[in-house]
Design a protein around this motif. Structure first.
Motif, short mmCIF file in Angstrom:
data_model
loop_
_atom_site.label_atom_id
_atom_site.label_comp_id
_atom_site.label_asym_id
_atom_site.label_seq_id
_atom_site.Cartn_x
_atom_site.Cartn_y
_atom_site.Cartn_z
N ASP A 185 0.81 -1.22 0.00
CA ASP A 185 0.00 0.00 0.00
C ASP A 185 0.85 1.27 0.00
OD1 ASP A 185 0.94 -0.56 2.53
OD2 ASP A 185 -0.92 -0.02 3.58
N VAL A 186 2.16 1.14 -0.12
CA VAL A 186 3.02 2.32 -0.17
C VAL A 186 2.92 2.97 -1.55
CG1 VAL A 186 5.40 3.16 -0.10
CG2 VAL A 186 4.62 1.46 1.56
N ARG A 187 2.55 4.24 -1.59
CA ARG A 187 2.57 5.01 -2.83
C ARG A 187 3.96 5.61 -3.01
NH1 ARG A 187 -1.33 9.60 -3.35
NH2 ARG A 187 -1.21 9.21 -5.59
N PHE A 188 4.38 5.75 -4.26
CA PHE A 188 5.70 6.31 -4.48
C PHE A 188 5.70 7.32 -5.61
CE2 PHE A 188 5.73 2.47 -7.17
CZ PHE A 188 6.26 2.94 -8.36
N VAL A 189 6.59 8.31 -5.43
CA VAL A 189 6.87 9.29 -6.47
C VAL A 189 8.12 8.82 -7.20
CG1 VAL A 189 7.42 11.70 -6.99
CG2 VAL A 189 5.96 11.15 -5.03
N PRO A 190 8.00 8.45 -8.47
CA PRO A 190 9.19 8.07 -9.22
C PRO A 190 9.89 9.31 -9.76
CG PRO A 190 7.27 7.84 -10.62
CD PRO A 190 6.78 8.32 -9.27
N GLY A 191 11.07 9.11 -10.32
CA GLY A 191 11.81 10.22 -10.87
C GLY A 191 11.15 10.84 -12.09
N HIS A 192 10.31 10.08 -12.77
CA HIS A 192 9.63 10.56 -13.97
C HIS A 192 8.28 9.84 -14.06
CE1 HIS A 192 13.59 12.04 -15.47
NE2 HIS A 192 14.02 10.97 -14.82
N GLY A 193 7.27 10.54 -14.55
CA GLY A 193 6.00 9.90 -14.81
C GLY A 193 5.08 9.85 -13.60
N PRO A 194 3.97 9.09 -13.74
CA PRO A 194 2.93 9.09 -12.71
C PRO A 194 3.31 8.29 -11.47
CG PRO A 194 2.36 7.56 -14.45
CD PRO A 194 3.59 8.28 -14.92
N LEU A 195 2.60 8.57 -10.38
CA LEU A 195 2.76 7.83 -9.14
C LEU A 195 2.19 6.42 -9.30
CD1 LEU A 195 2.98 10.85 -8.25
CD2 LEU A 195 2.00 10.15 -6.07
N SER A 196 2.64 5.52 -8.44
CA SER A 196 2.10 4.18 -8.40
C SER A 196 2.22 3.66 -6.97
CB SER A 196 2.85 3.27 -9.39
OG SER A 196 2.27 1.96 -9.42
N THR A 197 1.94 2.38 -6.77
CA THR A 197 2.14 1.73 -5.48
C THR A 197 3.03 0.50 -5.69
OG1 THR A 197 0.25 0.21 -5.66
CG2 THR A 197 -0.17 2.42 -4.73
N PHE A 198 3.70 0.10 -4.62
CA PHE A 198 4.52 -1.10 -4.73
C PHE A 198 3.65 -2.32 -5.02
CE2 PHE A 198 7.76 1.11 -1.78
CZ PHE A 198 8.40 1.68 -2.86
N GLY A 199 2.44 -2.36 -4.48
CA GLY A 199 1.56 -3.48 -4.76
C GLY A 199 1.19 -3.59 -6.22
N GLN A 200 0.91 -2.45 -6.85
CA GLN A 200 0.60 -2.45 -8.29
C GLN A 200 1.77 -2.96 -9.10
OE1 GLN A 200 -2.23 -1.80 -9.85
NE2 GLN A 200 -1.38 -1.96 -11.92
N GLU A 201 2.98 -2.52 -8.74
CA GLU A 201 4.16 -2.94 -9.49
C GLU A 201 4.47 -4.41 -9.24
OE1 GLU A 201 5.17 -0.80 -11.81
OE2 GLU A 201 3.51 0.35 -10.94
#
Length: 214
Positions: A185-201
Protein backbone atom coordinates in the motif's frame (compact mmCIF):
# COMPACT_ATOMS: atom_id res chain seq x y z
CA UNK A 1 3.78 15.80 5.86
CA UNK A 2 2.68 17.50 2.65
CA UNK A 3 4.26 17.28 -0.78
CA UNK A 4 4.13 19.12 -4.07
CA UNK A 5 5.53 17.59 -7.27
CA UNK A 6 7.07 19.93 -9.84
CA UNK A 7 8.30 18.34 -13.10
CA UNK A 8 11.52 20.13 -14.05
CA UNK A 9 14.03 20.26 -16.93
CA UNK A 10 13.43 18.94 -20.46
CA UNK A 11 13.61 15.46 -18.89
CA UNK A 12 10.43 16.22 -16.85
CA UNK A 13 12.00 14.98 -13.65
CA UNK A 14 9.67 14.86 -10.64
CA UNK A 15 11.23 17.36 -8.25
CA UNK A 16 9.32 17.47 -4.96
CA UNK A 17 8.88 20.09 -2.28
CA UNK A 18 8.01 18.33 0.98
CA UNK A 19 7.18 19.94 4.28
CA UNK A 20 6.09 19.47 7.87
CA UNK A 21 2.62 20.98 7.94
CA UNK A 22 2.89 22.16 11.54
CA UNK A 23 6.21 23.98 11.37
CA UNK A 24 6.26 24.79 7.62
CA UNK A 25 9.87 23.59 7.52
CA UNK A 26 10.61 22.07 4.13
CA UNK A 27 13.05 20.27 1.86
CA UNK A 28 13.48 20.02 -1.89
CA UNK A 29 13.95 16.50 -3.20
CA UNK A 30 16.05 16.27 -6.39
CA UNK A 31 16.34 19.86 -7.64
CA UNK A 32 17.39 19.15 -11.21
CA UNK A 33 16.61 22.61 -12.54
CA UNK A 34 13.94 25.29 -13.08
CA UNK A 35 14.63 26.80 -9.67
CA UNK A 36 12.45 29.81 -10.40
CA UNK A 37 9.40 27.55 -10.55
CA UNK A 38 10.44 25.51 -7.53
CA UNK A 39 11.13 28.55 -5.35
CA UNK A 40 7.93 30.25 -6.46
CA UNK A 41 5.99 27.31 -5.02
CA UNK A 42 8.08 27.33 -1.84
CA UNK A 43 7.35 31.02 -1.32
CA UNK A 44 3.69 30.70 -2.28
CA UNK A 45 3.21 28.09 0.46
CA UNK A 46 5.14 30.23 2.97
CA UNK A 47 7.68 27.49 3.61
CA UNK A 48 11.04 27.67 5.35
CA UNK A 49 13.50 25.61 3.35
CA UNK A 50 16.05 23.83 5.52
CA UNK A 51 17.71 21.24 3.29
CA UNK A 52 18.04 19.48 -0.04
CA UNK A 53 17.55 15.72 -0.28
CA UNK A 54 19.12 13.85 -3.22
CA UNK A 55 18.27 10.37 -4.44
CA UNK A 56 21.24 10.22 -6.84
CA UNK A 57 23.73 12.28 -8.79
CA UNK A 58 22.37 12.37 -12.35
CA UNK A 59 22.04 15.84 -13.84
CA UNK A 60 18.24 15.89 -14.15
CA UNK A 61 18.01 15.23 -10.41
CA UNK A 62 20.97 17.18 -9.06
CA UNK A 63 22.10 19.88 -11.48
CA UNK A 64 20.58 22.80 -9.57
CA UNK A 65 21.68 21.56 -6.15
CA UNK A 66 24.75 23.74 -5.66
CA UNK A 67 22.91 26.86 -6.85
CA UNK A 68 19.91 26.22 -4.60
CA UNK A 69 22.11 25.45 -1.60
CA UNK A 70 23.94 28.75 -2.09
CA UNK A 71 20.79 30.80 -2.71
CA UNK A 72 18.94 29.61 0.39
CA UNK A 73 21.87 28.53 2.62
CA UNK A 74 20.76 24.90 2.68
CA UNK A 75 22.38 21.67 3.77
CA UNK A 76 22.63 18.86 1.20
CA UNK A 77 21.81 15.34 2.40
CA UNK A 78 22.31 12.34 0.11
CA UNK A 79 22.88 10.40 -1.90
CA UNK A 80 25.21 7.57 -0.88
CA UNK A 81 28.91 8.42 -1.34
CA UNK A 82 29.23 5.97 -4.25
CA UNK A 83 27.56 8.62 -6.45
CA UNK A 84 30.27 11.25 -5.93
CA UNK A 85 31.70 10.48 -9.39
CA UNK A 86 28.34 11.40 -10.96
CA UNK A 87 28.21 14.65 -9.00
CA UNK A 88 31.77 15.46 -10.08
CA UNK A 89 30.65 15.15 -13.72
CA UNK A 90 27.80 17.66 -13.46
CA UNK A 91 29.65 20.59 -15.10
CA UNK A 92 30.53 18.48 -18.14
CA UNK A 93 27.17 16.68 -18.27
CA UNK A 94 25.09 19.86 -18.19
CA UNK A 95 27.17 21.33 -21.02
CA UNK A 96 26.79 18.16 -23.08
CA UNK A 97 23.00 18.03 -22.67
CA UNK A 98 22.41 21.77 -23.05
CA UNK A 99 21.42 22.34 -19.42
CA UNK A 100 22.31 25.57 -17.62
CA UNK A 101 25.82 25.40 -16.12
CA UNK A 102 26.05 23.43 -12.89
CA UNK A 103 28.74 23.20 -10.26
CA UNK A 104 29.97 19.99 -8.68
CA UNK A 105 29.64 19.78 -4.89
CA UNK A 106 30.11 17.49 -1.93
CA UNK A 107 26.99 16.81 0.15
CA UNK A 108 27.04 17.87 3.78
CA UNK A 109 25.91 14.37 4.68
CA UNK A 110 26.25 11.13 2.78
CA UNK A 111 23.46 8.65 3.46
CA UNK A 112 23.55 4.93 4.20
CA UNK A 113 21.02 2.12 4.47
CA UNK A 114 19.01 2.60 7.67
CA UNK A 115 19.78 6.29 8.13
CA UNK A 116 17.05 8.80 8.88
CA UNK A 117 16.57 12.34 7.64
CA UNK A 118 14.30 14.94 9.19
CA UNK A 119 12.06 17.57 7.61
CA UNK A 120 10.77 19.66 10.45
CA UNK A 121 9.42 17.10 12.90
CA UNK A 122 8.84 14.50 10.20
CA UNK A 123 11.24 11.58 9.85
CA UNK A 124 12.07 9.83 6.58
CA UNK A 125 13.83 6.48 6.47
CA UNK A 126 16.66 5.94 4.00
CA UNK A 127 17.17 2.84 1.87
CA UNK A 128 20.29 2.38 -0.27
CA UNK A 129 19.05 1.03 -3.61
CA UNK A 130 21.92 0.67 -6.10
CA UNK A 131 21.58 -0.56 -9.66
CA UNK A 132 20.60 2.56 -11.60
CA UNK A 133 23.53 4.33 -9.98
CA UNK A 134 25.74 2.79 -7.28
CA UNK A 135 24.87 5.44 -4.69
CA UNK A 136 21.12 5.74 -5.26
CA UNK A 137 18.96 6.12 -2.14
CA UNK A 138 15.22 6.41 -1.58
CA UNK A 139 13.26 8.22 1.13
CA UNK A 140 10.33 6.56 2.92
CA UNK A 141 7.78 8.17 5.23
CA UNK A 142 6.31 5.20 7.16
CA UNK A 143 3.42 7.06 8.82
CA UNK A 144 1.96 8.11 5.49
CA UNK A 145 3.22 5.07 3.58
CA UNK A 146 4.80 7.28 0.96
CA UNK A 147 8.19 7.06 -0.75
CA UNK A 148 10.40 9.08 -3.07
CA UNK A 149 12.26 6.54 -5.18
CA UNK A 150 14.12 8.54 -7.83
CA UNK A 151 14.94 6.39 -10.86
CA UNK A 152 14.86 2.99 -9.14
CA UNK A 153 11.32 2.09 -10.22
CA UNK A 154 8.55 3.71 -12.25
CA UNK A 155 4.92 2.97 -12.96
CA UNK A 156 5.30 -0.02 -15.26
CA UNK A 157 9.08 0.10 -15.61
CA UNK A 158 12.41 0.30 -13.78
CA UNK A 159 15.49 2.49 -14.05
CA UNK A 160 18.13 2.13 -16.70
CA UNK A 161 21.14 0.08 -15.69
CA UNK A 162 23.42 0.69 -18.69
CA UNK A 163 25.17 3.70 -17.17
CA UNK A 164 28.67 3.43 -15.65
CA UNK A 165 28.52 1.27 -12.50
CA UNK A 166 24.89 0.41 -13.13
CA UNK A 167 23.77 -3.21 -12.92
CA UNK A 168 20.42 -4.76 -13.83
CA UNK A 169 20.45 -7.62 -11.34
CA UNK A 170 21.50 -5.28 -8.53
CA UNK A 171 18.63 -2.96 -9.44
CA UNK A 172 16.08 -5.78 -9.42
CA UNK A 173 17.41 -6.95 -6.04
CA UNK A 174 17.13 -3.41 -4.64
CA UNK A 175 13.49 -3.23 -5.72
CA UNK A 176 12.39 -6.66 -4.58
CA UNK A 177 14.38 -6.84 -1.33
CA UNK A 178 14.52 -3.20 -0.23
CA UNK A 179 11.36 -1.57 -1.60
CA UNK A 180 8.60 -4.15 -1.94
CA UNK A 181 8.89 -5.27 1.73
CA UNK A 182 7.87 -1.73 2.77
CA UNK A 183 4.30 -2.69 1.86
CA UNK A 184 1.94 -3.10 -1.08
CA UNK A 185 0.00 0.00 0.00
CA UNK A 186 3.02 2.32 -0.17
CA UNK A 187 2.57 5.01 -2.83
CA UNK A 188 5.70 6.31 -4.48
CA UNK A 189 6.87 9.29 -6.47
CA UNK A 190 9.19 8.07 -9.22
CA UNK A 191 11.81 10.22 -10.87
CA UNK A 192 9.63 10.56 -13.97
CA UNK A 193 6.00 9.90 -14.81
CA UNK A 194 2.93 9.09 -12.71
CA UNK A 195 2.76 7.83 -9.14
CA UNK A 196 2.10 4.18 -8.40
CA UNK A 197 2.14 1.73 -5.48
CA UNK A 198 4.52 -1.10 -4.73
CA UNK A 199 1.56 -3.48 -4.76
CA UNK A 200 0.60 -2.45 -8.29
CA UNK A 201 4.16 -2.94 -9.49
CA UNK A 202 4.41 -6.33 -7.79
CA UNK A 203 1.38 -7.41 -9.82
CA UNK A 204 2.00 -5.82 -13.21
CA UNK A 205 5.53 -4.44 -13.65
CA UNK A 206 7.07 -6.47 -16.50
CA UNK A 207 10.55 -6.35 -14.93
CA UNK A 208 9.95 -7.06 -11.24
CA UNK A 209 6.43 -8.48 -10.83
CA UNK A 210 6.11 -11.46 -8.52
CA UNK A 211 5.09 -13.84 -11.33
CA UNK A 212 8.55 -13.45 -12.90
CA UNK A 213 10.16 -14.91 -9.80
CA UNK A 214 8.03 -17.93 -9.07
Amino acid sequence: MKALIIPVTPFQQNCSVIWDERSKRAAVVDPGGDLDRVLAEVDREGLQLEKILLTHGHLDHAAATAELAKLRHLKIEGPHRDDQFWIDQLPEATQRFGFPPAAAFTPDRWLEQGDQVSVGDQILEVRHCPGHTPGHVIFFHPQQKFAWVGDVIFAGSIGRSDFPRGDHQTLVKSIRENLFPLGDDVRFVPGHGPLSTFGQERQTNPFVADHRFG
